[in-house]
Design a protein around this motif. Structure first.
Motif, short mmCIF file in Angstrom:
data_model
loop_
_atom_site.label_atom_id
_atom_site.label_comp_id
_atom_site.label_asym_id
_atom_site.label_seq_id
_atom_site.Cartn_x
_atom_site.Cartn_y
_atom_site.Cartn_z
N VAL A 1 -109.77 -17.38 22.67
CA VAL A 1 -110.83 -18.24 23.22
C VAL A 1 -110.35 -19.13 24.37
CG1 VAL A 1 -112.20 -18.26 21.09
CG2 VAL A 1 -110.42 -20.00 21.44
N THR A 2 -109.04 -19.21 24.58
CA THR A 2 -108.51 -20.05 25.65
C THR A 2 -107.83 -19.17 26.69
OG1 THR A 2 -108.17 -21.89 24.11
CG2 THR A 2 -107.03 -22.00 26.23
N ASN A 3 -108.54 -18.90 27.77
CA ASN A 3 -108.02 -18.02 28.82
C ASN A 3 -106.99 -18.77 29.66
OD1 ASN A 3 -107.59 -16.04 30.73
ND2 ASN A 3 -109.56 -16.31 31.74
N LEU A 4 -105.77 -18.24 29.71
CA LEU A 4 -104.67 -18.88 30.41
C LEU A 4 -104.44 -18.31 31.81
CD1 LEU A 4 -102.12 -18.82 27.42
CD2 LEU A 4 -103.66 -20.69 28.06
N SER A 5 -105.27 -17.37 32.24
CA SER A 5 -104.98 -16.63 33.47
C SER A 5 -105.02 -17.51 34.72
CB SER A 5 -105.95 -15.47 33.63
OG SER A 5 -107.27 -15.91 33.87
N THR A 6 -105.72 -18.63 34.67
CA THR A 6 -105.83 -19.48 35.87
C THR A 6 -104.81 -20.62 35.88
OG1 THR A 6 -107.51 -20.86 34.78
CG2 THR A 6 -108.30 -18.97 36.08
N ARG A 7 -104.00 -20.69 34.85
CA ARG A 7 -103.02 -21.78 34.77
C ARG A 7 -101.72 -21.38 35.46
NH1 ARG A 7 -103.67 -24.29 28.62
NH2 ARG A 7 -105.97 -24.41 28.65
N GLY A 8 -101.22 -22.27 36.29
CA GLY A 8 -100.06 -21.98 37.10
C GLY A 8 -98.83 -21.57 36.32
N GLU A 9 -98.59 -22.20 35.18
CA GLU A 9 -97.37 -21.91 34.43
C GLU A 9 -97.35 -20.51 33.82
OE1 GLU A 9 -99.85 -24.58 31.56
OE2 GLU A 9 -99.70 -24.14 33.71
N TYR A 10 -98.52 -19.86 33.78
CA TYR A 10 -98.59 -18.52 33.20
C TYR A 10 -98.66 -17.42 34.26
CZ TYR A 10 -99.29 -20.83 28.74
OH TYR A 10 -99.12 -21.60 27.61
N GLN A 11 -98.54 -17.78 35.52
CA GLN A 11 -98.63 -16.77 36.57
C GLN A 11 -97.51 -15.72 36.49
OE1 GLN A 11 -101.46 -16.46 38.53
NE2 GLN A 11 -101.96 -18.00 36.97
N PRO A 12 -96.27 -16.08 36.12
CA PRO A 12 -95.24 -15.04 35.96
C PRO A 12 -95.61 -14.02 34.88
CG PRO A 12 -94.21 -17.19 36.18
CD PRO A 12 -95.69 -17.44 36.04
N VAL A 13 -96.19 -14.49 33.76
CA VAL A 13 -96.63 -13.58 32.70
C VAL A 13 -97.74 -12.67 33.24
CG1 VAL A 13 -97.66 -13.41 30.40
CG2 VAL A 13 -96.05 -15.26 30.92
N LEU A 14 -98.68 -13.28 33.94
CA LEU A 14 -99.81 -12.53 34.49
C LEU A 14 -99.31 -11.44 35.45
CD1 LEU A 14 -102.95 -12.90 34.22
CD2 LEU A 14 -102.85 -14.00 36.45
N GLU A 15 -98.37 -11.80 36.29
CA GLU A 15 -97.89 -10.86 37.30
C GLU A 15 -97.16 -9.68 36.68
OE1 GLU A 15 -95.60 -13.16 40.03
OE2 GLU A 15 -97.34 -14.34 40.72
N ARG A 16 -96.32 -9.93 35.68
CA ARG A 16 -95.59 -8.81 35.08
C ARG A 16 -96.51 -7.89 34.29
NH1 ARG A 16 -94.40 -9.45 29.61
NH2 ARG A 16 -94.43 -11.60 28.80
N MET A 17 -97.53 -8.47 33.63
CA MET A 17 -98.44 -7.64 32.87
C MET A 17 -99.39 -6.89 33.80
SD MET A 17 -99.16 -9.99 29.49
CE MET A 17 -98.90 -8.85 28.13
#
Length: 652
Positions: A406-422
């Motif tokens: 229920v809590t989308n983290l895709s727009t949070r800066g600290e999770y951008q490395p996770v987003l990019e690798r996935m």
């Protein structure tokens, strides 16, 4: 002089084969419908009544990171039978039977039978594949098929259980055995009495399924085969309350997997002792290859999974991958990357809402009262989001902290490395397995037919299916950036209908169109691809050109377009007054010989919905769940001796 040696060699060979057969395990695969991990006691549900499955977990090994390839049965089972992602074979749309090249893609029971196993499958196949009868690869459909095998022959037996199917959550939700007040609601569901009752009703259904599992284990024990048989339990995907089955969140994909391995095969144990949890990441695509390995059978090179158990165990993957395509009458396209902590979801159709009306699902009380609560303004931002157009192309959830997603983290800066690798992992995987979902379904069928080939073969021919180009065009379309307007407009003039399609999709998502884009869209109203026409018409209507866009959609309906199902969906997605379209919708012909696996069945359901969108579905009585319980009593009686004593006192 040579004959005694020949006889000796033959005797040695036969003895060797018998010894090999004696040392190969029997395999019993118990498959339940629809339930995710949260419905089972051994996975942490304190109200679940699952003593037999919990006992199996105590005697075996409980996998905590097992994920379905798709959140629905046919697309998931299509992957199981071939060992190939159904997205790779073009068989991922729910309710379709598209042909694959059966001379190239064999079914895993073929290899088992060739290796000397007796193979049975009871109740359900649903492989979603045409060109070969589903039962063709099995020796029998008897429930306890091992009873029909020749003496001493190893067996591979699949038993499927409908007791936990989605349909068991339909009907009256009153008078449940489980207490509605004690259920743990997902955070995206509003706390309403009928939703709680529906949870409890499904807990009753899961209890019925657990009893059937207990009966099967008792029959195995009675047959004297328990010490020679590996027992596998899992579900065919997650589910089953609204926003689980059909949806690529944890609730739709995270499935139980328990494997009990007898002491004589302890060399196969994945952990030090029974009762332990195993955290290896397992995808359903790994299962056929692993079962063949355990049976010491030949493994086709074409299979796409990894062996996760036994002496041939392969390195653990970093990710599992899943997907969604058309579900019955409704289109949506998502792709999923999952590691042990995060789930990443890419929405290829962010312009539609999650909660599209699905005739089958709307027979559930929880679905009806949830939608009504939304219409009445009784949902908050979290519980009402399901009925709104998706606000994101990408979603990222920390499943360790947020299993309800229920809590989308895709727009949070600290999770951008996770987003990019996935994000990169997804693209690499799509290219590797030949993602067959980057063109509209009807366009895929049309193109494959024109070139006298199957979808499977077409997506592997870059001249017919330019996947890298489609992925790039889709990313431009999904970016929703004003700077890409010129590029999207240029796509509409591309010789490839797939690129033109993504150009039209991108312009649908733009808030304001330049005159050049409007002109190009008007030209697309006569495109050879009916999917391109439909999306171009929507873009024009959104831009203010009601006359031309509406005329195009009506023309497609009047001519019974091969993309009629897409046209009907577009009319609903637009959110405009449907009155101008209703006469054309009503006049759609009712095809003869319609079958649930035919896309025309979806046309029929969309027709009925658009003509009566406020239809109320009768909840009826408890119906099918009561039949399950009656059948259970009959089965339990058959497991008692002449004095009425159960063969296994632990069977409820």
């Amino acid at each position: 002089m040579k004959r005694p040696w020949i006889a000796f060699c033959l005797m040695f060979a036969c003895g060797h084969l018998l010894h090999a057969a004696a040392n190969r395990p029997n395999i019993l695969w118990l498959v339940a419908e629809d339930a995710n991990v949260k419905w089972f006691g051994c996975y942490g549900n304190p109200q679940a009544t699952t003593p037999n499955i919990d006992r199996l977990a105590a005697e075996g090994f409980r996998y905590v990171n097992a994920f379905a390839t798709a959140p629905v049965c046919a697309a998931s089972r299509s992957s199981w039978i071939t060992g190939l992602y159904s997205l790779s074979t073009g068989t991922h749309s729910m309710r379709s039977r598209y042909v694959i090249p059966h001379d190239l893609v064999r079914y895993y029971p073929d290899a088992l039978r060739q290796a000397g196993y007796f193979c049975s499958n009871h109740t359900k196949t649903d492989y979603n594949i045409g060109g070969r009868p589903d039962t063709d690869c099995w020796n029998t459909a008897e429930e306890y098929g091992w009873k029909l095998r020749p003496p001493g022959q190893p067996f591979f037996c699949v038993i499927n259980y409908m007791e936990s199917h989605e349909s068991r959550a339909f009907g009256s939700v009153e008078n449940t055995r489980h207490d509605p007040a004690k259920v743990r609601l997902e955070k995206y569901h509003p706390d309403l009495p009928d939703i709680r009752k529906n949870y409890a009703l499904y807990e009753d259904a899961v209890e019925n399924m657990d009893k059937r599992i207990g009966l099967a284990l008792a029959v195995l024990k009675k047959s004297g085969l328990a010490d020679d048989t590996i027992v596998i339990f899992c579900t065919d995907h997650g589910g089953v309350m609204p926003r689980s089955k059909h949806y690529t969140y944890e609730a739709g994909l995270h499935s139980p997997l328990i494997i009990r391995i007898p002491e004589k095969y302890r060399q196969l144990w994945p952990a030090a002792k029974p009762g332990m949890a195993v955290d290896r990441l397992v995808s359903f695509i790994d299962m056929p290859k692993t079962w063949l390995s355990l049976a010491q059978a030949g493994i086709p090179d074409i299979m796409q999974g990894r062996i996760f158990l036994g002496p041939q165990t392969e390195p653990e993957p970093e990710y599992s991958f899943s997907y969604r395509g058309r579900m019955d009458e409704r289109y949506d396209e998502t792709r999923v990357v999952r590691d042990k902590r995060f789930i990443y979801i890419k929405n290829y159709m962010p312009y539609v809402k999650w909660g599209q009306h699905l005739t089958y699902l709307w027979q559930m009380a929880a679905m009806q009262v949830w939608e009504q609560a939304f219409k009445d303004g009784k949902c908050d931002d979290r519980t009402g989001l399901f009925f709104k157009t998706k606000p994101w192309v990408e979603e990222l959830y920390d499943c360790g902290q947020d299993s309800d997603c229920v809590t989308n983290l895709s727009t949070r800066g600290e999770y951008q490395p996770v987003l990019e690798r996935m994000r990169k992992a997804l693209t690499d995987w799509q290219l590797k397995i030949h993602d067959a979902g980057l063109l509209p379904e009807s366009e895929m069928l049309r193109r494959a037919a024109e070139h006298h080939t199957t979808i499977y073969q077409m997506v592997r021919d870059p001249k017919l299916y330019d996947l890298p180009a489609y992925l790039a065009a889709a990313d431009v379309a999904l970016s929703k950036s004003e700077s890409n307007l010129k590029t999207l407009t240029g796509y509409l003039h591309d010789p490839d209908s797939g690129i033109r399609y993504w150009g039209a999709c991108g312009l649908v998502m733009e808030d304001k169109l330049a005159p050049a884009a409007v002109k190009a869209l008007q030209e697309c109203l006569h495109d050879e691809s009916h999917d391109v026409r439909a999306m171009a018409a929507w873009a024009l209507i959104k831009a203010g050109d009601q006359t031309d866009g509406q005329a195009c959609l009506l023309q497609l309906l009047h001519q019974e377009s091969y993309a009629t199902l897409k046209v009907l969906n577009v009319i609903d997605w637009m959110g405009v007054d449907t009155a101008p379209y209703l006469p054309a919708i009503k006049s759609l012909k009712d095809p003869e010989g319609i079958h649930e696996d035919d896309i025309q069945a979806g046309v029929k359901r969309m027709q009925e919905y658009l003509l009566d969108p406020d239809k109320k579905y009768s909840l009826g009585g408890r119906g099918v769940i009561e039949k399950d319980e009656a059948n259970l009593k009959k089965a339990e009686l058959n497991l008692k001796d002449s004095k009425g004593v159960p063969y296994d006192e632990k069977v409820p």
